[in-house]
Write an enzyme that holds these catalytic residues in place. Structure first.
Site, PDB file in Angstrom:
ATOM      1  N   HIS A   1       0.823  -1.199   0.000  1.00 37.46           N
ATOM      2  CA  HIS A   1       0.000   0.000   0.000  1.00 37.46           C
ATOM      3  C   HIS A   1       0.860   1.253   0.000  1.00 37.46           C
ATOM      4  CE1 HIS A   1      -2.866   2.817   2.289  1.00 37.46           C
ATOM      5  NE2 HIS A   1      -3.427   2.612   1.101  1.00 37.46           N
TER       6      HIS A   1
ATOM      7  N   GLU B   1       1.052  -0.721  -4.845  1.00 37.62           N
ATOM      8  CA  GLU B   1      -0.125   0.116  -5.062  1.00 37.62           C
ATOM      9  C   GLU B   1       0.290   1.577  -5.003  1.00 37.62           C
ATOM     10  OE1 GLU B   1      -3.608   2.559  -3.634  1.00 37.62           O
ATOM     11  OE2 GLU B   1      -1.708   2.155  -2.611  1.00 37.62           O
TER      12      GLU B   1
ATOM     13  N   ASP C   1      -0.908   5.928  -6.152  1.00 38.83           N
ATOM     14  CA  ASP C   1      -2.011   6.866  -6.352  1.00 38.83           C
ATOM     15  C   ASP C   1      -1.634   7.841  -7.455  1.00 38.83           C
ATOM     16  OD1 ASP C   1      -3.846   6.282  -3.865  1.00 38.83           O
ATOM     17  OD2 ASP C   1      -1.790   6.362  -3.103  1.00 38.83           O
TER      18      ASP C   1
ATOM     19  N   HIS D   1      -0.927  10.547  -2.676  1.00 42.74           N
ATOM     20  CA  HIS D   1      -2.243  10.130  -2.193  1.00 42.74           C
ATOM     21  C   HIS D   1      -3.169  11.285  -1.829  1.00 42.74           C
ATOM     22  CE1 HIS D   1      -5.199   8.980   0.918  1.00 42.74           C
ATOM     23  NE2 HIS D   1      -5.415   7.971   0.077  1.00 42.74           N
TER      24      HIS D   1
END
Length: 283
Positions: A41, A68, A70, A83
């Site tokens: 993450h 992962e 953003d 993010h």
């Protein structure tokens, strides 16, 4: 899929927690069984500053199946890995640019953003760690790990962000081909329009829909007509939801799972991926 084996690299407290939690009582047969994909993450964000090259490289070294990220866009059109909708929490943007009326990513050019410190907030060890572009993330993970790119849900974007991401991915055709051959590329979003947009532009790329709430059966049936993944918050996930998603032909990745008992429970439900700040606790 990854083997649930041992904690490779972690802070001492995490190592102790994992040893007591995820791995406690695991027999040799259990340790040899395959488990869900390990999805880092924002990179290995539990032990390095989120969405930076440092966190991305660490996740790769820890054998995460996916990193992962953003996806946001700067004022001059550069796609960056960040993010929050504004940058005060994880950068020194207020010190470098005092008095600006807004600190949203989209209000700054890439040249303005590249000088920011995105590491000191996390630890002095990472002082001076810069922001990173999506293009650079791809270069780091290519041939080493997968990429799960989340299209930012920040409300100040227009509908062209999915097209920008598709254009960037198309500019790296050999990467996309290699990643898809290994099942190591996917895009997700909380916004249905963004998820559908990238699916229309790149139908070969698996698309996931994020949800903080438990999706209804009607929603799941509708999603199954075009989506490849349903990715809910782990706290709303149970066996019935996992089974129904699979019955409809989709995968399910749960987020954000950091507590060892929750990791063990989600793996037991048969989820396809676990999104965690601590990928080293599952690899």
């Amino acid at each position: 899929m990854k083997l649930v084996r041992s904690l490779l690299r972690a802070a001492p407290a995490l190592a102790a927690l994992t040893a007591a939690g995820v791995l406690a009582g695991a027999s040799g047969a259990q340790a040899a069984s395959t488990g869900p994909d390990v999805i880092a993450h924002r990179g290995s964000s539990g032990v390095a500053p989120e969405n930076t090259a440092a966190a991305t490289r660490l996740a790769v070294r820890q054998d995460a199946d996916f990193v992962e990220i953003d996806v946001q866009r700067t004022k001059d059109g550069k796609l960056v890995n960040f993010h929050d909708c504004t940058m005060e929490r994880t950068t020194d943007v207020e010190e470098v640019y005092p008095g600006r009326p807004s600190y949203r990513v989209s209000d700054f050019t890439w040249d303005e953003l590249r000088v920011l410190d995105a590491g000191s907030w996390f630890s002095d060890r990472y002082a001076g760690e810069p922001l990173i572009t999506v293009d650079r993330v791809i270069d780091i993970v290519d041939r080493r790990s997968g990429l799960l790119a989340e299209i930012s849900p920040c409300g100040h974007y227009d509908a062209s962000l999915p097209a920008d991401l598709a254009e960037l991915l198309r500019s790296k055709p050999r990467y996309v081909e290699r990643a898809l051959a290994r099942d190591r590329l996917a895009v997700q979003s909380f916004e249905l329009d963004d998820a559908r947009g990238i699916k229309d532009l790149m139908p070969e790329v698996p698309i996931g829909v994020l949800d903080a709430d438990r999706p209804t059966d009607a929603e799941l049936v509708a999603l199954s007509a075009w989506a490849d993944q349903v990715n809910p918050q782990y706290t709303v996930t149970d066996q019935a939801l996992v089974d129904r998603v699979h019955e409809l032909g989709m995968d399910i990745n749960v987020w954000t799972v950091d507590e060892p008992g929750a990791m063990r429970a989600m793996a037991g439900l048969g989820v396809d991926g676990i999104i965690t700040d601590y990928p080293q606790s599952l690899t």
